[in-house]
Design a protein around this motif. Structure first.
Motif, PDB file in Angstrom:
ATOM      1  N   VAL A 117       3.065   0.682  14.220  1.00 29.68           N
ATOM      2  CA  VAL A 117       3.573   0.501  12.803  1.00 29.68           C
ATOM      3  C   VAL A 117       5.326   1.315  13.185  1.00 29.68           C
ATOM      4  O   VAL A 117       5.380   2.343  13.310  1.00 29.68           O
ATOM      5  N   THR A 118       5.935   0.283  12.433  1.00 36.15           N
ATOM      6  CA  THR A 118       7.477   0.327  12.182  1.00 36.15           C
ATOM      7  C   THR A 118       7.795   1.165  10.838  1.00 36.15           C
ATOM      8  O   THR A 118       7.307   1.521  10.389  1.00 36.15           O
ATOM      9  N   LEU A 119       8.753   1.733  10.897  1.00 36.04           N
ATOM     10  CA  LEU A 119       9.538   3.063   9.778  1.00 36.04           C
ATOM     11  C   LEU A 119       9.541   2.140   9.124  1.00 36.04           C
ATOM     12  O   LEU A 119       8.796   2.296   7.817  1.00 36.04           O
ATOM     13  N   SER A 156       4.002  -0.553   2.858  1.00 40.13           N
ATOM     14  CA  SER A 156       3.336   0.401   3.223  1.00 40.13           C
ATOM     15  C   SER A 156       3.290   1.081   1.834  1.00 40.13           C
ATOM     16  O   SER A 156       2.229   0.979   0.997  1.00 40.13           O
ATOM     17  N   LEU A 157       4.017   2.213   1.738  1.00 46.31           N
ATOM     18  CA  LEU A 157       3.784   3.493   1.061  1.00 46.31           C
ATOM     19  C   LEU A 157       3.950   2.833  -0.575  1.00 46.31           C
ATOM     20  O   LEU A 157       3.692   2.880  -1.924  1.00 46.31           O
ATOM     21  N   TRP A 196      -2.019   1.634  15.388  1.00 52.07           N
ATOM     22  CA  TRP A 196      -1.899   0.745  15.447  1.00 52.07           C
ATOM     23  C   TRP A 196      -1.883  -0.486  15.760  1.00 52.07           C
ATOM     24  O   TRP A 196      -0.356  -0.075  16.668  1.00 52.07           O
ATOM     25  N   GLY A 198       3.094  10.442   3.085  1.00 54.46           N
ATOM     26  CA  GLY A 198       4.070   9.715   4.094  1.00 54.46           C
ATOM     27  C   GLY A 198       5.625   9.923   4.217  1.00 54.46           C
ATOM     28  O   GLY A 198       5.728   9.981   5.402  1.00 54.46           O
ATOM     29  N   ASP A 237       3.867   5.092  13.905  1.00 56.86           N
ATOM     30  CA  ASP A 237       2.812   5.065  14.254  1.00 56.86           C
ATOM     31  C   ASP A 237       2.126   4.728  15.761  1.00 56.86           C
ATOM     32  O   ASP A 237       2.241   3.195  15.137  1.00 56.86           O
ATOM     33  N   ARG A 283       6.076   0.747   7.388  1.00 57.19           N
ATOM     34  CA  ARG A 283       5.344   2.630   6.220  1.00 57.19           C
ATOM     35  C   ARG A 283       6.451   2.699   5.204  1.00 57.19           C
ATOM     36  O   ARG A 283       5.131   2.803   4.376  1.00 57.19           O
ATOM     37  N   ASP A 312       6.336  13.485   6.508  1.00 57.56           N
ATOM     38  CA  ASP A 312       6.027  12.840   7.040  1.00 57.56           C
ATOM     39  C   ASP A 312       6.720  12.603   8.342  1.00 57.56           C
ATOM     40  O   ASP A 312       7.188  12.988   9.794  1.00 57.56           O
ATOM     41  N   LEU A 313       7.282  11.095   7.448  1.00 53.04           N
ATOM     42  CA  LEU A 313       8.285  10.743   8.162  1.00 53.04           C
ATOM     43  C   LEU A 313       9.353  11.596   8.102  1.00 53.04           C
ATOM     44  O   LEU A 313      10.135  11.464   9.691  1.00 53.04           O
TER      45      LEU A 313
END
Length: 169
Positions: A139-141, A147-148, A135, A55, A132, A144, A58-59
């Motif tokens: 999805v905002t930073l 969520s992680l 969804w 994750g 993202d 995310r 990716d960011l």
């Protein structure tokens, strides 16, 4: 408290939770499911670390730590950047064979160090950036990152529980 301190405080709780689940366990205990078909401590810690590595990489738009070093060999796996353990069944869980607890802690520490560096550079406005569009809502930073963290904290708790089951035999 600013956003950097808040997120860093939250993510910095993970290393102690991971260490408490792993420290002192033999390689066999790390690989031992508490019941047929259940996840192992080794798999749970590997998986939560893979999720964070995948994750955050990716960011950042960077390669994962998993594929930039010799980590996979220490787990009996290949360095597949798409393999985070998501959707694993019992047979696949059994393929995650950490050499020892230290390799789990070292890989986790490397991922946490990069996450800390990333979090230090964030500004409050960054958290609203959409990362993202797959969804609804997108999805905002900020979402995310939460969520992680949520996923990692749940798996760290599961690893601690499994450790207790394994130690009690």
């Amino acid at each position: 408290m600013d956003v950097n301190d808040l997120l860093t405080e939250a993510y910095d709780r993970l290393p102690d939770l991971v260490a408490a689940a792993v420290d002192g366990l033999s390689p066999e205990q790390l690989r031992q499911p508490p019941a047929p078909g259940a996840n192992t401590v080794g798999w749970l810690v590997w998986h939560l670390t893979r999720i964070q590595d995948h994750g955050v990489a990716d960011l950042l738009g960077e390669e994962q730590i998993w594929v930039t070093g010799d980590w996979a060999r220490s787990f009996g796996l290949t360095a597949d950047p798409d393999d985070t353990g998501f959707g694993y069944g019992p047979e696949q869980v059994a393929t995650v064979r950490p050499e020892n607890g230290q390799v789990l802690l070292d890989y986790h520490a490397a991922v946490v160090d990069r996450t800390r560096r990333y979090l230090r550079g964030l500004r409050p406005a960054d958290l609203d950036r959409v990362v993202d569009l797959n969804w609804d809502p997108p999805v905002t930073l900020g979402v995310r990152l939460v969520s992680l963290l949520d996923d990692d904290l749940q798996h760290a708790g599961q690893a601690a529980y499994v450790r207790g089951l394994v130690e009690r035999g």
